[in-house]
Design an enzyme around this catalytic site. Structure first.
Site, short mmCIF file in Angstrom:
data_model
loop_
_atom_site.label_atom_id
_atom_site.label_comp_id
_atom_site.label_asym_id
_atom_site.label_seq_id
_atom_site.Cartn_x
_atom_site.Cartn_y
_atom_site.Cartn_z
N ASP A 1 0.84 -1.19 0.00
CA ASP A 1 0.00 0.00 0.00
C ASP A 1 0.88 1.25 0.00
OD1 ASP A 1 -2.63 1.20 0.27
OD2 ASP A 1 -1.86 1.89 2.20
N THR B 1 -0.83 4.56 -4.42
CA THR B 1 0.42 4.40 -5.16
C THR B 1 0.33 5.17 -6.46
OG1 THR B 1 0.35 2.14 -4.34
CG2 THR B 1 2.10 2.67 -5.87
P1 ADP Z 1 -2.94 1.89 -5.73
O1 ADP Z 1 -2.35 1.99 -4.37
O2 ADP Z 1 -2.71 3.14 -6.53
O3 ADP Z 1 -4.34 1.44 -5.74
P2 ADP Z 1 -2.33 -0.67 -6.78
O4 ADP Z 1 -1.06 -1.40 -6.50
O5 ADP Z 1 -3.58 -1.10 -6.11
O6 ADP Z 1 -2.07 0.84 -6.50
O7 ADP Z 1 -2.53 -0.72 -8.36
C1 ADP Z 1 -3.63 -0.17 -8.96
C2 ADP Z 1 -3.49 -0.22 -10.46
O8 ADP Z 1 -3.47 -1.57 -10.93
C3 ADP Z 1 -4.65 0.46 -11.12
O9 ADP Z 1 -4.21 1.27 -12.17
C4 ADP Z 1 -5.49 -0.71 -11.62
O10 ADP Z 1 -6.23 -0.34 -12.75
C5 ADP Z 1 -4.44 -1.73 -11.95
N1 ADP Z 1 -4.96 -3.10 -11.92
C6 ADP Z 1 -5.51 -3.73 -10.88
N2 ADP Z 1 -5.89 -4.99 -11.21
C7 ADP Z 1 -5.55 -5.15 -12.51
C8 ADP Z 1 -5.67 -6.23 -13.45
N3 ADP Z 1 -6.21 -7.39 -13.11
N4 ADP Z 1 -5.21 -6.03 -14.70
C9 ADP Z 1 -4.67 -4.86 -15.05
N5 ADP Z 1 -4.52 -3.82 -14.22
C10 ADP Z 1 -4.96 -3.95 -12.96
#
Ligand code: ADP
Ligand code: MG
Length: 535
Positions: free
Chosen positions: A69, A103
């Site tokens: 996170d 992030t």
């Molecule tokens: P944040 O802390 O910003 O939420 P994350 O590590 O949760 O960061 O990553 C979020 C990103 O990953 C977003 O841009 C989301 O669209 C992308 N994402 C999440 N799951 C998938 C998936 N299955 N395929 C492609 N992109 C994904």
């Protein structure tokens, strides 16, 4: 500028120029600030997305945190530079407002800073860059509205909510159980939600964890679980139709205070004192029984003698329950917290269909479950897991999922993830740039490039060729006029995020863009840094 690690493994940033100078002006100041901000963004970049890496952070006293996170990573890092601290604040404000996307917002801000540096080098004034970014961010936010989808959900059809929470969880360590956890998060939020006012009070969801068991054993309890047990091992382990007195006043005979003088010089006097104390407590117990209480939950403790008496008089009790938990118990059972013993009346008792003590493992670890409450608007998510780090990370991941579910209840618009929304905005911003005759258009184009950094990072973190993948997806979006094409991080075989069910909330994405732009504008406008030269 370099990133170094101190003896505790905490990363810190060394800004070489700033060691000698006490004052930086003009372009020098902007460049130094930009590189500090970018350094922070670079740390988080590898954590973005479903294949993002996790970070292990060790605190000075040896506690280890493993997390994915963004807000937590930055919170745990000891950042010394003031501009880097702004990035930490940025991530924190995304966390406060939205909960997810912490992030992404920092990666976005880092990319905006990188682009700004290039513009400054070309001699464009920082104010023009800031203005251009402002215009571009508004275009992007408006464009998001256009490509967003609304969906309907009801308590019978929670699937869209679950899918969105699953996208949030897919980038976390708990990925393995994302379906189960997403369902728990959605059910918990719906249980406490006020669908008419479109509001959710997350305080009513208690997240409790205990080491042991499997992550799959995590459960949602429509009631309250407290990490306490009955004060005496021989008290009943199961109380049906409990009527609960919730006390924040002492539940024991008053102790002689040291500032009063009690002369006890004969055995008789001691006996009388003792009997009086006993009688006092006996009266208290009787009073509880008279109003009909079958269980007493106290904020304070009582001594072993009182405990023994309670057992004898058949009045189960729980001691040392924290204030927050007491409040939740009061809300759930519809009882009132009694701050003065004299005020205990039958109407103030809370009601629960079942109060039971459950033991775990072989460690005599017991917890108290208060279920079938009069007012079910308070729930507990009870997390199980192999170790403390896992439980803590699950708590954080669930926090993100709960926030996403709450945001969807407030505003049920979604955009598609996997960088597809960013690519679509990037195309829209790029196209809009031509309409601006002034120097701003350079900044607007740079903003479009910065938007590409999210899909680039997603591709890079998934082991794909970043530039190749991005250009392929981008041209597909233009060719098919389909704004839902994104990066296929999990190698599913399609770039269509609608098919892959990768959703994010509209307000979350908009907030990311707005917050990142705001911070970057603020950093660009600083042209003089005056700092103590030695410390
Ligand atoms: P944040 O802390 O910003 O939420 P994350 O590590 O949760 O960061 O990553 C979020 C990103 O990953 C977003 O841009 C989301 O669209 C992308 N994402 C999440 N799951 C998938 C998936 N299955 N395929 C492609 N992109 C994904
Ligand atoms: Mg996330």
């Amino acid at each position: 500028m370099a990133l170094a690690f101190d003896e505790y493994g905490r990363p810190f940033i060394i800004l070489k120029e700033q060691e000698q100078k006490s004052r930086l002006r003009g372009l020098d100041a902007q460049k130094a600030n930009i590189s500090a901000g970018r350094a922070v963004a670079r740390i988080l970049r590898t954590s973005l997305g479903p294949k993002g890496m996790d970070k292990m952070l060790q605190s000075p006293d040896g506690d280890v945190v493993i997390t994915n996170d963004g807000a937590t990573i930055l919170e745990q890092m000891d950042v010394d530079n003031q501009i880097a601290k702004l990035m930490v604040e940025l991530s924190r404000s995304q966390d406060y407002e939205i909960g997810d996307g912490t992030t992404g917002v920092v990666v976005m801000a880092g990319a905006l800073l990188e682009q700004a540096e290039k513009l400054l080098e070309r001699g464009i004034h920082p104010i023009r860059v800031a203005e251009g970014y402002e215009v571009a961010s508004r275009i992007a936010v408006d464009h998001l509205e256009r490509i967003a989808h609304k969906f309907d959900f009801s308590e019978a059809n929670i699937e869209p909510l679950v899918q969105t929470c699953m996208t949030t969880l897919s980038s976390k360590i708990v990925n393995r159980c994302k379906r189960a956890l997403a369902e728990i998060a959605v059910k918990a939020v719906l249980a406490v939600a006020d669908l008419e006012r479109k509001d959710v009070n997350l305080d009513l969801i208690k997240v409790e964890g205990k080491v042991g068991g499997k992550l799959e054993d995590t459960e949602l309890i429509y009631g309250i679980v407290v990490d306490k047990d009955m004060s005496h091992p021989q008290m009943p382990k199961r109380i049906e139709d409990a009527k609960i007195a919730i006390l924040t006043c002492p539940f024991e005979p008053p102790k002689p205070k040291t500032k009063h003088k009690v002369d006890i010089d004969t055995v008789e006097k001691f006996q009388t004192l003792r009997e009086q104390e006993q009688k006092y407590f006996d009266d208290m117990v009787q009073k509880c029984k008279d109003v009909g209480a079958t269980l007493v939950i106290c904020q304070w403790g009582f001594d072993d003698e009182a405990n023994h008496l309670l057992m004898h008089r058949n009045l189960p009790a729980v001691r040392w329950v924290g204030g927050v938990e007491l409040e939740l118990i009061a809300i759930a059972t519809g009882g009132r917290i009694v701050p003065r013993f004299q005020e205990l009346t039958p109407e103030k008792l809370g009601r629960a269909g079942l109060v039971r003590e459950k033991s775990f493992g072989t460690t005599k670890d017991r917890m108290l479950y208060i279920e079938q409450c009069a007012n079910s608007k308070a729930v507990t998510i009870f997390i199980r897991g192999g170790n403390k780090m896992m439980i803590e990370e699950t708590k954080r991941s669930l926090h993100d999922a709960l926030c996403v579910a709450r945001n969807l209840i407030r505003n049920n618009s979604i955009v598609y993830g996997g960088g597809s929304a960013e690519i679509s905005c990037s195309i829209a911003v790029e196209a809009a740039a031509d309409r601006y005759p002034g120097v701003e258009q350079y900044a607007i184009r740079s903003f479009a490039d910065a938007l590409d950094s999210i899909p680039l990072a997603l591709a890079e973190n998934s082991g794909l060729q970043p530039i190749d993948t991005l250009t392929a997806v981008k041209s597909q979006q233009v060719k098919e006029n389909n704004p839902y094409c994104g990066i296929d991080c999990n190698d599913v075989g399609t770039t269509d995020m609608q098919e892959q069910n990768v959703f994010e909330t509209l307000i979350g994405k908009q907030q990311q863009i707005l917050l990142a732009t705001q911070v970057v504008k603020m950093i660009l406008k600083i042209d003089d840094v005056i700092a103590p030269s030695e410390y």
